[in-house]
Design a protein around this motif. Sequence first.
Motif, PDB file in Angstrom:
ATOM      1  N   TYR A  34     -20.393 -12.301  27.895  1.00 43.83           N
ATOM      2  CA  TYR A  34     -19.113 -12.897  27.500  1.00 43.83           C
ATOM      3  C   TYR A  34     -19.448 -14.012  26.523  1.00 43.83           C
ATOM      4  N   TRP A  35     -19.365 -13.724  25.233  1.00 44.55           N
ATOM      5  CA  TRP A  35     -20.041 -14.552  24.234  1.00 44.55           C
ATOM      6  C   TRP A  35     -19.192 -15.711  23.728  1.00 44.55           C
ATOM      7  N   HIS A  36     -19.795 -16.467  22.826  1.00 47.60           N
ATOM      8  CA  HIS A  36     -19.238 -17.712  22.296  1.00 47.60           C
ATOM      9  C   HIS A  36     -17.760 -17.596  21.924  1.00 47.60           C
ATOM     10  N   ASP A  37     -17.400 -16.620  21.105  1.00 50.74           N
ATOM     11  CA  ASP A  37     -16.013 -16.497  20.652  1.00 50.74           C
ATOM     12  C   ASP A  37     -15.072 -16.151  21.798  1.00 50.74           C
ATOM     13  N   GLU A  38     -15.532 -15.338  22.739  1.00 54.64           N
ATOM     14  CA  GLU A  38     -14.700 -15.003  23.893  1.00 54.64           C
ATOM     15  C   GLU A  38     -14.495 -16.214  24.796  1.00 54.64           C
ATOM     16  N   ILE A  39     -15.492 -17.091  24.854  1.00 55.48           N
ATOM     17  CA  ILE A  39     -15.326 -18.354  25.581  1.00 55.48           C
ATOM     18  C   ILE A  39     -14.153 -19.130  25.002  1.00 55.48           C
ATOM     19  N   HIS A  40     -14.066 -19.161  23.676  1.00 51.71           N
ATOM     20  CA  HIS A  40     -12.951 -19.872  23.043  1.00 51.71           C
ATOM     21  C   HIS A  40     -11.620 -19.153  23.275  1.00 51.71           C
ATOM     22  N   THR A  41     -11.656 -17.843  23.462  1.00 56.64           N
ATOM     23  CA  THR A  41     -10.437 -17.150  23.876  1.00 56.64           C
ATOM     24  C   THR A  41      -9.960 -17.693  25.209  1.00 56.64           C
ATOM     25  N   SER A  42     -10.869 -17.827  26.178  1.00 54.28           N
ATOM     26  CA  SER A  42     -10.506 -18.367  27.485  1.00 54.28           C
ATOM     27  C   SER A  42      -9.985 -19.792  27.374  1.00 54.28           C
ATOM     28  N   LEU A  43     -10.632 -20.618  26.556  1.00 51.36           N
ATOM     29  CA  LEU A  43     -10.173 -21.990  26.373  1.00 51.36           C
ATOM     30  C   LEU A  43      -8.773 -22.036  25.778  1.00 51.36           C
ATOM     31  N   HIS A  44      -8.520 -21.157  24.815  1.00 53.31           N
ATOM     32  CA  HIS A  44      -7.209 -21.133  24.170  1.00 53.31           C
ATOM     33  C   HIS A  44      -6.114 -20.676  25.126  1.00 53.31           C
ATOM     34  N   LEU A  72     -12.220 -22.886  31.803  1.00 61.44           N
ATOM     35  CA  LEU A  72     -12.057 -21.480  31.413  1.00 61.44           C
ATOM     36  C   LEU A  72     -11.185 -20.709  32.388  1.00 61.44           C
ATOM     37  N   LYS A  73     -10.771 -21.371  33.462  1.00 63.53           N
ATOM     38  CA  LYS A  73     -10.013 -20.701  34.515  1.00 63.53           C
ATOM     39  C   LYS A  73      -8.518 -21.010  34.399  1.00 63.53           C
ATOM     40  N   ILE A  74      -7.713 -20.185  35.024  1.00 63.89           N
ATOM     41  CA  ILE A  74      -6.269 -20.403  35.051  1.00 63.89           C
ATOM     42  C   ILE A  74      -5.968 -21.770  35.657  1.00 63.89           C
ATOM     43  N   ASN A  75      -5.098 -22.504  34.991  1.00 60.65           N
ATOM     44  CA  ASN A  75      -4.715 -23.839  35.453  1.00 60.65           C
ATOM     45  C   ASN A  75      -3.200 -23.951  35.453  1.00 60.65           C
ATOM     46  N   ASP A  76      -2.627 -24.181  36.636  1.00 62.90           N
ATOM     47  CA  ASP A  76      -1.172 -24.223  36.762  1.00 62.90           C
ATOM     48  C   ASP A  76      -0.542 -25.382  36.001  1.00 62.90           C
ATOM     49  N   ILE A 100      -1.081 -15.454  23.217  1.00 63.18           N
ATOM     50  CA  ILE A 100       0.109 -15.519  24.077  1.00 63.18           C
ATOM     51  C   ILE A 100       0.157 -14.297  24.998  1.00 63.18           C
ATOM     52  N   LEU A 101      -0.068 -13.124  24.425  1.00 62.33           N
ATOM     53  CA  LEU A 101      -0.006 -11.889  25.217  1.00 62.33           C
ATOM     54  C   LEU A 101      -1.084 -11.859  26.298  1.00 62.33           C
ATOM     55  N   VAL A 102      -2.316 -12.206  25.931  1.00 65.58           N
ATOM     56  CA  VAL A 102      -3.404 -12.125  26.907  1.00 65.58           C
ATOM     57  C   VAL A 102      -3.289 -13.237  27.943  1.00 65.58           C
ATOM     58  N   ARG A 103      -2.635 -14.335  27.606  1.00 61.62           N
ATOM     59  CA  ARG A 103      -2.384 -15.386  28.599  1.00 61.62           C
ATOM     60  C   ARG A 103      -1.529 -14.839  29.737  1.00 61.62           C
ATOM     61  N   TYR A 104      -0.427 -14.148  29.396  1.00 59.93           N
ATOM     62  CA  TYR A 104       0.440 -13.581  30.433  1.00 59.93           C
ATOM     63  C   TYR A 104      -0.248 -12.424  31.151  1.00 59.93           C
ATOM     64  N   TRP A 105      -1.056 -11.673  30.431  1.00 60.11           N
ATOM     65  CA  TRP A 105      -1.815 -10.583  31.047  1.00 60.11           C
ATOM     66  C   TRP A 105      -2.738 -11.129  32.133  1.00 60.11           C
ATOM     67  N   ARG A 106      -3.431 -12.211  31.823  1.00 59.38           N
ATOM     68  CA  ARG A 106      -4.361 -12.791  32.793  1.00 59.38           C
ATOM     69  C   ARG A 106      -3.619 -13.416  33.972  1.00 59.38           C
ATOM     70  N   GLN A 107      -2.488 -14.033  33.702  1.00 58.62           N
ATOM     71  CA  GLN A 107      -1.721 -14.620  34.799  1.00 58.62           C
ATOM     72  C   GLN A 107      -1.256 -13.561  35.786  1.00 58.62           C
ATOM     73  N   PHE A 108      -0.970 -12.372  35.280  1.00 53.21           N
ATOM     74  CA  PHE A 108      -0.454 -11.308  36.147  1.00 53.21           C
ATOM     75  C   PHE A 108      -1.564 -10.588  36.898  1.00 53.21           C
ATOM     76  N   TRP A 109      -2.715 -10.338  36.216  1.00 58.06           N
ATOM     77  CA  TRP A 109      -3.750  -9.488  36.789  1.00 58.06           C
ATOM     78  C   TRP A 109      -4.960 -10.233  37.345  1.00 58.06           C
ATOM     79  N   GLY A 110      -5.164 -11.486  36.944  1.00 64.14           N
ATOM     80  CA  GLY A 110      -6.308 -12.208  37.484  1.00 64.14           C
ATOM     81  C   GLY A 110      -7.169 -12.842  36.411  1.00 64.14           C
ATOM     82  N   ASP A 111      -8.257 -13.460  36.850  1.00 64.58           N
ATOM     83  CA  ASP A 111      -9.006 -14.363  35.995  1.00 64.58           C
ATOM     84  C   ASP A 111     -10.387 -13.857  35.588  1.00 64.58           C
ATOM     85  N   SER A 112     -10.721 -12.624  35.885  1.00 63.65           N
ATOM     86  CA  SER A 112     -12.076 -12.145  35.636  1.00 63.65           C
ATOM     87  C   SER A 112     -12.275 -11.752  34.171  1.00 63.65           C
TER      88      SER A 112
END
Length: 529
Positions: A34-44, A72-76, A100-112
């Motif tokens: 899970y590389w550098h750019d994907e880390i920034h996806t999680s941060l965003h 990098l984890k979901i934060n309420d 925006i789309l992947v934020r809601y996707w992760r909220q619905f399905w989980g944080d992995s």
Amino acid sequence: MKSKNLLYSYYFLILIILMLGIFFRVVNLDKKVYWHDEIHTSLHITGFTAKEWHPSLFNGEVITQDSLQYHLKINDKKSLADTINTLVFDDPHHPPLYYILVRYWRQFWGDSITVIRSFSVLVSLWIFPAIYWLCWELFKQPIISSLCLALVAVSPLYVFYAQEAREYALFTVLIALSTASLLRSIRLTKDANIPQERCYLSWGVYLILTTLSLYTSLFSIFVIIAQAIYTLLIEKNAFNKVTIFYGISLVISCILFAPWMIVLIQNYEQYKRANNWMIAVTLPPEELLKTWGLNLSRLFFDLGWEIDTLLTYFIIILCLLLVSYSLYFLYKKSALKSWLFVFSLVFIQIFFLLGPDLLWGGVRSLSPRYLIPFYLGINLSVAYLLGIKLTHSTNKITKVWSMITIIILSLGIISCWINSQKDTAWTKVISYSLPQVAQIINKIDSPLVISNDQGYHPGNIMALSYLLNPEVKFQLLSQEKQYKFPKGFQTIFLLSPTDEFKLTLEKETKVKAKLMFGDAYLKLWKIEV
């Protein structure tokens, strides 16, 4: 009868390849780093700006893996507005739709990691109907559309980006859909028997898809330029219904995208800082063109080989011959509206990305993720060549091109299978060697990893934490002066330290750092305290 049976055989083969393409996109989804750019996806998508996470990590305190991954984890406490703010202030060159789309996707399905990447996988599957539709609008031949679908299905390049937690799979689908929609809109507008309402609806669909592509990637601008050139040339610059509808659609799309353009203008300095890597490095023209050839070959065959091997050069030459001949064949044999569209898509990318690199230096054109429209154009051209050779040739020529087609698709399947078993890929760039670094660190019981906040280190350190044993501790420094080793650690690793810090440390503490691993982006030193 034999010709019809041969076609049925090809369609069955293409169906098998399509199933394999789906399989390669879902298999071992969490295996690669899970590389550098994907880390920034999680941060965003989590909504933490650099001003929030940076000081809490790079303060010299010894922290755990959980502390390092907290942001990098979901934060309420973080909302959608926070996600948009991270993009506005940290990465304005990344429009917000994907995040925006992947934020809601992760909220619905989980944080992995699997969940976050699975959004890209799901979106990437839409490229199959999208590319089939685009081919159909261009050539009106099912065999060509089917072959293009097959080429995309087992292309290692598309599979890599389908498994990455970034916006490139969505970008690929949207530009394929928008270009197909444009061709359909032009066709319907020219047909006097089509009701005006259907034309309005078709142009409305194109308008929406174009706007969505802009809100996915700024590189959609180059696609729009290619579409505009194609539309004006095909209509011979006439002021007619097609150019009027196209102009109105484009103006409305630009108006709808204006809010993010304002964001980009207001945060232009951050945009320049974030993209400075594109111009910070200059390669000799021959190196630039060699890497271009390598990236082009990766569309069909990719085992992650270095460029300076005889076999790699042989494959590059074969791919260049195939692509060059396909473009020539397309120009000679297809209708003007077909070859002009493909040429616009291909050469606009070369003009705006490779051209500046050759003239003024930089490596803008060496990231295939920015050249996806170019690769789609090449796929269209090669699919046309194969389709025509398989259906409009003598038996002898058909047999030869049948073998060539099978070889091309087989090489793609082999590449995808071998790459699916690896824990890294060349697309991970600055994080490519993190698995090797992690293996070295994980051999030691409860070590300490020390690093700094220079360059790409913050993202790489977070990415590395996913590969390390839970007992590994971290000490992240913003200031390296007057440093003292913390107590309780027998083995300490320095991850890409500055030369000054390493030399000062060795001098003041009388320890000797041993180089355990080193490449262009990462260096790991080991110290026994």
